[in-house]
Design a protein around this motif. Structure first.
Motif, PDB file in Angstrom:
ATOM      1  N   LEU A  52       0.835  -1.199   0.000  1.00  0.00           N
ATOM      2  CA  LEU A  52       0.000   0.000   0.000  1.00  0.00           C
ATOM      3  C   LEU A  52       0.869   1.249   0.000  1.00  0.00           C
ATOM      4  N   THR A  53       1.945   1.239   0.757  1.00  0.00           N
ATOM      5  CA  THR A  53       2.861   2.380   0.790  1.00  0.00           C
ATOM      6  C   THR A  53       3.500   2.595  -0.580  1.00  0.00           C
ATOM      7  N   LEU A  54       3.909   1.524  -1.227  1.00  0.00           N
ATOM      8  CA  LEU A  54       4.503   1.628  -2.561  1.00  0.00           C
ATOM      9  C   LEU A  54       3.501   2.203  -3.556  1.00  0.00           C
ATOM     10  N   LEU A  55       2.292   1.699  -3.536  1.00  0.00           N
ATOM     11  CA  LEU A  55       1.264   2.189  -4.446  1.00  0.00           C
ATOM     12  C   LEU A  55       0.943   3.656  -4.171  1.00  0.00           C
ATOM     13  N   THR A  56       0.857   4.024  -2.917  1.00  0.00           N
ATOM     14  CA  THR A  56       0.610   5.421  -2.553  1.00  0.00           C
ATOM     15  C   THR A  56       1.732   6.312  -3.064  1.00  0.00           C
ATOM     16  N   ASN A  57       2.968   5.886  -2.875  1.00  0.00           N
ATOM     17  CA  ASN A  57       4.111   6.675  -3.351  1.00  0.00           C
ATOM     18  C   ASN A  57       4.111   6.812  -4.866  1.00  0.00           C
ATOM     19  N   CYS A  58       3.675   5.759  -5.565  1.00  0.00           N
ATOM     20  CA  CYS A  58       3.582   5.837  -7.037  1.00  0.00           C
ATOM     21  C   CYS A  58       2.580   6.903  -7.460  1.00  0.00           C
ATOM     22  N   VAL A  59       1.439   6.940  -6.801  1.00  0.00           N
ATOM     23  CA  VAL A  59       0.420   7.951  -7.129  1.00  0.00           C
ATOM     24  C   VAL A  59       0.948   9.348  -6.810  1.00  0.00           C
ATOM     25  N   LEU A  60       1.606   9.517  -5.676  1.00  0.00           N
ATOM     26  CA  LEU A  60       2.145  10.818  -5.307  1.00  0.00           C
ATOM     27  C   LEU A  60       3.194  11.284  -6.318  1.00  0.00           C
ATOM     28  N   LEU A  61       4.056  10.374  -6.747  1.00  0.00           N
ATOM     29  CA  LEU A  61       5.067  10.719  -7.741  1.00  0.00           C
ATOM     30  C   LEU A  61       4.423  11.101  -9.066  1.00  0.00           C
ATOM     31  N   TRP A  62       3.477  10.276  -9.506  1.00  0.00           N
ATOM     32  CA  TRP A  62       2.758  10.550 -10.765  1.00  0.00           C
ATOM     33  C   TRP A  62       2.125  11.941 -10.714  1.00  0.00           C
ATOM     34  N   ASN A  63       1.419  12.227  -9.649  1.00  0.00           N
ATOM     35  CA  ASN A  63       0.741  13.516  -9.534  1.00  0.00           C
ATOM     36  C   ASN A  63       1.735  14.674  -9.492  1.00  0.00           C
ATOM     37  N   THR A  64       2.846  14.504  -8.788  1.00  0.00           N
ATOM     38  CA  THR A  64       3.844  15.557  -8.696  1.00  0.00           C
ATOM     39  C   THR A  64       4.459  15.851 -10.061  1.00  0.00           C
ATOM     40  N   VAL A  65       4.797  14.802 -10.795  1.00  0.00           N
ATOM     41  CA  VAL A  65       5.379  14.984 -12.129  1.00  0.00           C
ATOM     42  C   VAL A  65       4.402  15.733 -13.038  1.00  0.00           C
ATOM     43  N   TYR A  66       3.140  15.379 -12.994  1.00  0.00           N
ATOM     44  CA  TYR A  66       2.175  16.029 -13.877  1.00  0.00           C
ATOM     45  C   TYR A  66       1.799  17.426 -13.402  1.00  0.00           C
ATOM     46  N   MET A  67       1.920  17.696 -12.121  1.00  0.00           N
ATOM     47  CA  MET A  67       1.740  19.079 -11.657  1.00  0.00           C
ATOM     48  C   MET A  67       2.870  19.951 -12.200  1.00  0.00           C
ATOM     49  N   GLN A  68       4.078  19.417 -12.199  1.00  0.00           N
ATOM     50  CA  GLN A  68       5.207  20.144 -12.781  1.00  0.00           C
ATOM     51  C   GLN A  68       4.976  20.375 -14.270  1.00  0.00           C
ATOM     52  N   GLU A  69       4.477  19.365 -14.954  1.00  0.00           N
ATOM     53  CA  GLU A  69       4.206  19.483 -16.389  1.00  0.00           C
ATOM     54  C   GLU A  69       3.162  20.563 -16.674  1.00  0.00           C
ATOM     55  N   ALA A  70       2.276  20.815 -15.729  1.00  0.00           N
ATOM     56  CA  ALA A  70       1.275  21.867 -15.914  1.00  0.00           C
ATOM     57  C   ALA A  70       1.851  23.247 -15.636  1.00  0.00           C
ATOM     58  N   VAL A  71       2.805  23.339 -14.727  1.00  0.00           N
ATOM     59  CA  VAL A  71       3.369  24.626 -14.340  1.00  0.00           C
ATOM     60  C   VAL A  71       4.421  25.112 -15.334  1.00  0.00           C
ATOM     61  N   TRP A  72       5.271  24.231 -15.822  1.00  0.00           N
ATOM     62  CA  TRP A  72       6.368  24.642 -16.700  1.00  0.00           C
ATOM     63  C   TRP A  72       5.911  25.399 -17.939  1.00  0.00           C
ATOM     64  N   PRO A  73       4.874  24.965 -18.652  1.00  0.00           N
ATOM     65  CA  PRO A  73       4.441  25.756 -19.816  1.00  0.00           C
ATOM     66  C   PRO A  73       3.937  27.149 -19.428  1.00  0.00           C
ATOM     67  N   LEU A  74       3.316  27.257 -18.274  1.00  0.00           N
ATOM     68  CA  LEU A  74       2.869  28.582 -17.825  1.00  0.00           C
ATOM     69  C   LEU A  74       4.067  29.502 -17.613  1.00  0.00           C
ATOM     70  N   GLN A  75       5.104  28.977 -16.966  1.00  0.00           N
ATOM     71  CA  GLN A  75       6.309  29.776 -16.767  1.00  0.00           C
ATOM     72  C   GLN A  75       6.951  30.136 -18.101  1.00  0.00           C
ATOM     73  N   ALA A  76       6.987  29.186 -19.022  1.00  0.00           N
ATOM     74  CA  ALA A  76       7.600  29.430 -20.338  1.00  0.00           C
ATOM     75  C   ALA A  76       6.836  30.488 -21.129  1.00  0.00           C
TER      76      ALA A  76
END
Length: 122
Positions: A52-76
């Motif tokens: 469960l901890t591994l799966l939770t960490n996978c979701v957190l990582l996935w969400n963090t990466v895609y939040m970054q992907e949403a912010v970078w184009p705005l900054q650019a």
């Protein structure tokens, strides 16, 4: 003095909210057995908790990466992005997680060279 207590209360409340969001994510991911570990042996219980901890960490990582992907184009594009607001982002959101159903990992045409899907455009 009062202002210090109010600020501390706000900070504690914000941390409690983050903890509750993480707990809600874990509850969403642990949908089998109604959240109860039915294993009798301690090692099996620990293994279930680690999964469960591994799966939770996978979701957190996935969400963090895609939040970054949403912010970078705005900054650019020159939009002002105040990085102090990042502490209010919660990578523990789970509405987009499909717990049941079919999963396909075999369509490389839909991902970029870094193996990420493109963001949906509003």
């Amino acid at each position: 003095m009062r202002r210090d207590r109010d600020e501390l209360r706000r900070r504690i409340h914000a941390q409690l909210n983050k903890g509750q969001e993480l707990h809600a994510l874990r509850a969403r991911l642990w949908f089998g057995s109604e959240g109860v570990i039915w294993r009798k042996q301690q090692e099996e219980q620990s293994e279930a908790a680690r999964c469960l901890t591994l799966l939770t960490n996978c979701v957190l990582l996935w969400n963090t990466v895609y939040m970054q992907e949403a912010v970078w184009p705005l900054q650019a594009q020159g939009y002002p992005v105040d990085e102090t607001h990042f502490e209010y982002l919660l990578p523990s959101r789970y509405e987009h997680i499909n717990r049941l159903g079919k999963y396909s990992f075999a369509n490389p045409a839909q991902v970029d060279p870094q193996h990420r899907r493109s963001l949906r455009q509003p």
